[in-house]
Enzyme design. Structure first.
Site, PDB file in Angstrom:
ATOM      1  N   LEU A  60      21.594  39.253  55.878  1.00 19.43           N
ATOM      2  CA  LEU A  60      22.337  39.526  57.112  1.00 19.43           C
ATOM      3  C   LEU A  60      22.929  38.207  57.577  1.00 19.43           C
ATOM      4  O   LEU A  60      22.222  37.196  57.649  1.00 19.43           O
ATOM      5  CB  LEU A  60      21.387  40.104  58.177  1.00 19.43           C
ATOM      6  CG  LEU A  60      20.752  41.458  57.797  1.00 19.43           C
ATOM      7  CD1 LEU A  60      19.443  41.680  58.535  1.00 19.43           C
ATOM      8  CD2 LEU A  60      21.723  42.600  58.079  1.00 19.43           C
ATOM      9  N   VAL A  97      18.523  35.362  55.734  1.00 19.69           N
ATOM     10  CA  VAL A  97      19.638  34.903  56.569  1.00 19.69           C
ATOM     11  C   VAL A  97      20.772  34.387  55.682  1.00 19.69           C
ATOM     12  O   VAL A  97      20.544  33.536  54.817  1.00 19.69           O
ATOM     13  CB  VAL A  97      19.177  33.785  57.524  1.00 19.69           C
ATOM     14  CG1 VAL A  97      20.340  33.343  58.405  1.00 19.69           C
ATOM     15  CG2 VAL A  97      18.000  34.259  58.368  1.00 19.69           C
ATOM     16  N   LYS A  98      21.957  34.939  55.911  1.00 21.18           N
ATOM     17  CA  LYS A  98      23.116  34.491  55.140  1.00 21.18           C
ATOM     18  C   LYS A  98      23.827  33.404  55.938  1.00 21.18           C
ATOM     19  O   LYS A  98      24.227  33.614  57.093  1.00 21.18           O
ATOM     20  CB  LYS A  98      24.060  35.680  54.920  1.00 21.18           C
ATOM     21  CG  LYS A  98      24.564  35.801  53.500  1.00 21.18           C
ATOM     22  CD  LYS A  98      25.380  37.063  53.359  1.00 21.18           C
ATOM     23  CE  LYS A  98      25.910  37.219  51.962  1.00 21.18           C
ATOM     24  NZ  LYS A  98      26.856  38.337  51.863  1.00 21.18           N
ATOM     25  N   ILE A  99      23.979  32.246  55.302  1.00 20.43           N
ATOM     26  CA  ILE A  99      24.580  31.084  55.965  1.00 20.43           C
ATOM     27  C   ILE A  99      25.774  30.621  55.123  1.00 20.43           C
ATOM     28  O   ILE A  99      25.641  30.476  53.903  1.00 20.43           O
ATOM     29  CB  ILE A  99      23.556  29.919  56.046  1.00 20.43           C
ATOM     30  CG1 ILE A  99      22.289  30.336  56.807  1.00 20.43           C
ATOM     31  CG2 ILE A  99      24.185  28.658  56.609  1.00 20.43           C
ATOM     32  CD1 ILE A  99      22.281  30.077  58.274  1.00 20.43           C
ATOM     33  N   THR A 152      24.880  42.098  53.007  1.00 17.96           N
ATOM     34  CA  THR A 152      25.912  42.529  53.952  1.00 17.96           C
ATOM     35  C   THR A 152      26.703  41.296  54.382  1.00 17.96           C
ATOM     36  O   THR A 152      26.309  40.172  54.082  1.00 17.96           O
ATOM     37  CB  THR A 152      25.285  43.170  55.216  1.00 17.96           C
ATOM     38  OG1 THR A 152      24.602  42.157  55.961  1.00 17.96           O
ATOM     39  CG2 THR A 152      24.313  44.283  54.873  1.00 17.96           C
TER      40      THR A 152
END
Ligand code: G3P
Length: 221
Positions: free
Chosen positions: A57, A83-85, A27
């Protein structure tokens, strides 16, 4: 090659899972907006529950400490949360720190082979090169995937190549030929992949011939 759905729309995720085609979900803030999400925590938890694999996310902070705080909250949502960074200097620092804490990261907004190498060196579990957006500016997105693959093979890097901004089935075929680990697909692209006009034509002919023997399509067993 694993198939992820690139959506925050829970109905699309349920459908893809029902078809047995979804290994994970990605996402981003734009997809959350497109899915009409108002309550982020509730939407994220629902997606994490329905998805039989990792769910990326994204943080929206852009500074190191803000990213770290948001990343920890995302990671606490469920065991399959990733975790999307974003690929920035602060992002790389956060990736390194999250790796030390065993929190898996998907480094997003990757547009060059060096960005992918740096994300991997910082400890990202996944890198997300955006192929469609490179095609949009008259570059070849798939060449980037080839370059990243070569670099990762050269140095035995375990970071997974997650091909993002996929717009058409050709992106998917080329990803598989190159040996990308994952493609993340919009729902419409996922639906198109198993379809072929010759399959539809062949099936119609089989049923027509069967009807000549058994009118009404009766199955005599
Ligand atoms: O996963 C990233 C993707 O959502 C971006 O796709 O089509 O907006 O370039 P697009």
């Amino acid at each position: 090659m694993k198939i992820f759905l690139d959506t925050a729309n829970i109905d699309e995720i349920r459908k893809g899972v029902e078809w047995g085609l979804v290994d994970g979900v990605t996402t981003n803030p734009s997809l959350m907006e497109r899915a009409g999400v108002k309550d982020f925590a509730a939407a994220a938890k629902e997606i994490l529950k329905v998805t039989p694999g990792p769910v990326s996310l994204e943080v929206v902070a852009t500074d190191f400490s803000g990213m770290m705080k948001q990343a920890e909250k995302i990671a606490a949502l469920g065991p399959n949360a990733v975790v999307k960074i974003p690929m920035t200097l602060d992002g790389l620092a956060a990736i390194k720190k999250l790796r030390e804490r065993s929190i898996p990261v998907n480094c997003t907004l990757v547009f060059s082979p060096i960005q992918a190498l740096f994300a991997a060196k910082s400890g990202a579990e996944y890198v997300s090169p955006f192929v469609g957006r490179l095609d949009d500016i008259a570059e070849d997105g798939m060449t980037l995937i080839e370059q990243i693959k070569t670099i990762f093979v050269n140095y035995d890097i375990q970071t997974k190549i997650l091909v993002a901004s996929v717009r058409n089935p050709v992106h998917v075929v080329r990803s598989a030929l190159i040996g990308a680990d994952i493609v993340t697909l919009p729902f419409d692209v996922l639906k198109k992949l198993p379809q072929h006009p010759k399959t539809d034509e062949g099936l119609a002919r089989f049923l027509e011939d069967w009807n000549k023997i058994f009118p009404g399509g009766r199955f005599p067993l």
